[in-house]
Design a protein around this motif. Structure first.
Motif, PDB file in Angstrom:
ATOM      1  N   ASN A 172       0.572  52.708  78.863  1.00  0.00           N
ATOM      2  CA  ASN A 172       0.612  52.210  77.484  1.00  0.00           C
ATOM      3  C   ASN A 172       1.994  51.598  77.247  1.00  0.00           C
ATOM      4  O   ASN A 172       2.979  52.313  77.379  1.00  0.00           O
ATOM      5  N   ASP A 197      -0.801  60.764  83.707  1.00  0.00           N
ATOM      6  CA  ASP A 197      -1.321  60.641  82.342  1.00  0.00           C
ATOM      7  C   ASP A 197      -2.430  59.590  82.393  1.00  0.00           C
ATOM      8  O   ASP A 197      -2.176  58.402  82.621  1.00  0.00           O
ATOM      9  N   THR A 221      -6.216  62.745  71.282  1.00  0.00           N
ATOM     10  CA  THR A 221      -6.131  62.005  70.026  1.00  0.00           C
ATOM     11  C   THR A 221      -6.723  60.602  70.167  1.00  0.00           C
ATOM     12  O   THR A 221      -7.057  59.963  69.173  1.00  0.00           O
TER      13      THR A 221
HETATM   14  C1  LIG Z   1      -0.589  57.370  77.311  1.00  0.00           C
HETATM   15  C2  LIG Z   1      -0.236  58.313  76.212  1.00  0.00           C
HETATM   16  N1  LIG Z   1       0.107  59.579  76.499  1.00  0.00           N
HETATM   17  C3  LIG Z   1       0.424  60.471  75.532  1.00  0.00           C
HETATM   18  C4  LIG Z   1       0.435  60.106  74.211  1.00  0.00           C
HETATM   19  C5  LIG Z   1       0.791  61.117  73.162  1.00  0.00           C
HETATM   20  O1  LIG Z   1      -0.340  61.563  72.516  1.00  0.00           O
HETATM   21  P1  LIG Z   1      -0.312  62.240  71.037  1.00  0.00           P
HETATM   22  O2  LIG Z   1       0.001  61.158  70.082  1.00  0.00           O
HETATM   23  O3  LIG Z   1      -1.651  62.855  70.928  1.00  0.00           O
HETATM   24  O4  LIG Z   1       0.783  63.267  71.071  1.00  0.00           O
HETATM   25  C6  LIG Z   1       0.096  58.803  73.845  1.00  0.00           C
HETATM   26  C7  LIG Z   1       0.114  58.386  72.432  1.00  0.00           C
HETATM   27  O5  LIG Z   1      -0.027  57.219  72.119  1.00  0.00           O
HETATM   28  C8  LIG Z   1      -0.254  57.885  74.875  1.00  0.00           C
HETATM   29  O6  LIG Z   1      -0.599  56.620  74.595  1.00  0.00           O
END
Ligand SMILES: Cc1ncc(COP(=O)(O)O)c(C=O)c1O
Length: 433
Positions: A172, A197, A221
């Motif tokens: 991301n 991830d 989420t």
């Molecule tokens: C790839 C990735 N990992 C972890 C997270 C963190 O998730 P959260 O917002 O549920 O803490 C995000 C949030 O955008 C994400 O895009």
């Protein structure tokens, strides 16, 4: 041989079967146990429960039946077609999952300064955990791999004090992948875990454990909780992983260790209400991600053909650097059963740079009518943001090592609205003729 259920069956049913429902007055769906604690018939029953001698949940920070149903479902999906035992621990948010998936491996060992080796193509808060929470506050050396597609660069960064390898795949916001089987081989030689991830792929499109990774992080989420009602995270791990300077109780069942140790002690337990909403969302994960990804590919192709767009980043386009790996590793789960050919799906997230720089990017965002201006992704509703001023603002502030995110780049998370309506909104917002 026992025939195992298919992915969608596991998603719909999880661990809640006829026998389990009989314990809950025949309720067809998993009950939401919102109580914080359990009542016991006697002092002896209380002692036995606390000692783990019978089936009991005791206190919701120690465990909760509704949270347990979600954990079983997440483990089954991420562990689908994985040739090993797999278990899961769910957490308050995705960031709690990132922390819990990594921090236990950093415990001090006499005389050594631990280091971690990571792709810099990470979500902003993960960069912050590594640079600030681990690097600056705990004196952990963070070795960023400049080109995450270069396996030899990863190899050069590993030494005897390396505790784990870490990457997002796809990342991301620039949707870059890494070669998980190649990195898993490196991690195996070094006897350290590979942590991936996989939030943007979801187990409907890619299961890193099946490709050789040891630990997977998911922000629930996002696409897992696509209706957007609850935050949540998950750490899913294969059993019997390798790790340096760690007790066998951690390596034998890492997710189980997190549930009974760090999560319980530090208190980052998921609320049972959130677990209950996430359970409802996760049942339809495969169908939803299939449609959202098909929409995203059409949107990416539309944008790539537009003279109002300078550059598009989407692993489904042959122009993307990760296209080859994405074609190999990202496909709709079970699309290959009953003799059919596997169907590639490249996810719901893409980025693009409109012609005209930062100003054009902001004007585009301001003109959207259907697509929401919001800093979330993977939702059934399409959302757009400019990462440099939103989700990845922290990256720009956290130091020169992390991956640059162009200031004029728009991130688009394609939802379930009809493709014609999504394209119509993009067309008018880009001022295409
Ligand atoms: C790839 C990735 N990992 C972890 C997270 C963190 O998730 P959260 O917002 O549920 O803490 C995000 C949030 O955008 C994400 O895009």
């Amino acid at each position: 041989m026992v025939r195992r259920s298919r992915f969608t069956t596991l998603a719909v049913r999880g661990s809640y079967d006829h026998a389990e429902s009989a314990n809950h007055l025949g309720s067809l769906s998993e009950p939401a146990y919102l109580a914080t604690a359990q009542h016991f018939e006697s002092a002896e029953a209380m002692r036995a429960a606390a000692a783990g001698e019978c089936d009991a949940w005791v206190y919701s920070r120690r465990g909760n039946p509704t949270v347990g149903y979600l954990e079983a479902t997440v483990a089954a999906l991420e562990g689908y077609r994985v040739d090993a035992e797999v278990s899961a621990a769910v957490t308050t948010t995705g960031m709690a999952a990132v922390t819990l998936a990594t921090m236990p491996f950093l415990s001090a060992a006499a005389g050594a300064k631990p280091n971690i080796v990571a792709s810099p193509a990470l979500y902003g808060s993960t960069v912050m955990i590594f640079n600030k929470r681990y690097g600056a506050e705990r004196d952990v050396a963070v070795r960023w791999v400049r080109d995450p597609l270069s396996v030899s660069e990863w190899e050069r960064c590993i030494d005897e004090d390396t505790r784990f390898l870490y990457a997002e795949s796809p990342s991301n916001p620039m949707v870059q992948l890494v070669d998980i089987p190649a990195l898993a081989a490196l991690a195996g030689q070094a006897r350290i875990p590979l942590i991936i991830d996989s939030t943007l792929a979801t187990p409907a499109l890619m299961r890193p454990l099946a490709l050789g990774a040891d630990v997977v992080v998911q922000s629930l989420t996002k696409a897992a909780g696509a209706s957007g009602r609850s935050m949540g995270g998950a750490v899913i791990a294969r059993h019997d992983i390798q790790a340096r300077a760690q007790p066998s109780e951690l390596t034998a069942d890492f997710a189980g260790y997190l549930r009974s140790g760090p999560i319980r002690d530090m208190g980052s337990v998921l609320s049972p209400f959130n677990a209950w909403t996430l359970l409802s969302d996760i049942r339809e994960l495969r169908g939803r991600v299939d449609t959202m990804s098909a929409n995203a590919l059409s949107v990416a192709q539309h944008l790539a053909a537009s003279d109002r767009v300078a550059e598009v980043f989407y692993p489904g386009l042959p122009t993307h650097r990760s296209h080859g790996i994405a074609k190999r590793d990202m496909w709709l789960v079970d699309s290959d059963v009953n003799g059919r050919e596997a169907v590639n799906r490249f996810g719901f997230l893409l980025c693009f740079r409109p012609v005209g720089g930062v100003r054009a990017a902001r004007e585009f965002l301001d003109r959207l009518n259907l697509i929401w201006r919001a800093n979330n992704l993977g939702q059934v509703k399409s959302t757009a943001t400019i990462p440099a001023i939103g989700t990845h603002k922290q990256v720009a502030e956290s130091g020169p090592e992390s991956a640059p995110v162009p200031a004029d780049m728009v991130r688009l998370s394609v939802g379930l609205e009809h493709l014609d309506d999504i394209i119509a909104d993009l067309t008018q917002a880009l001022d295409e003729r």
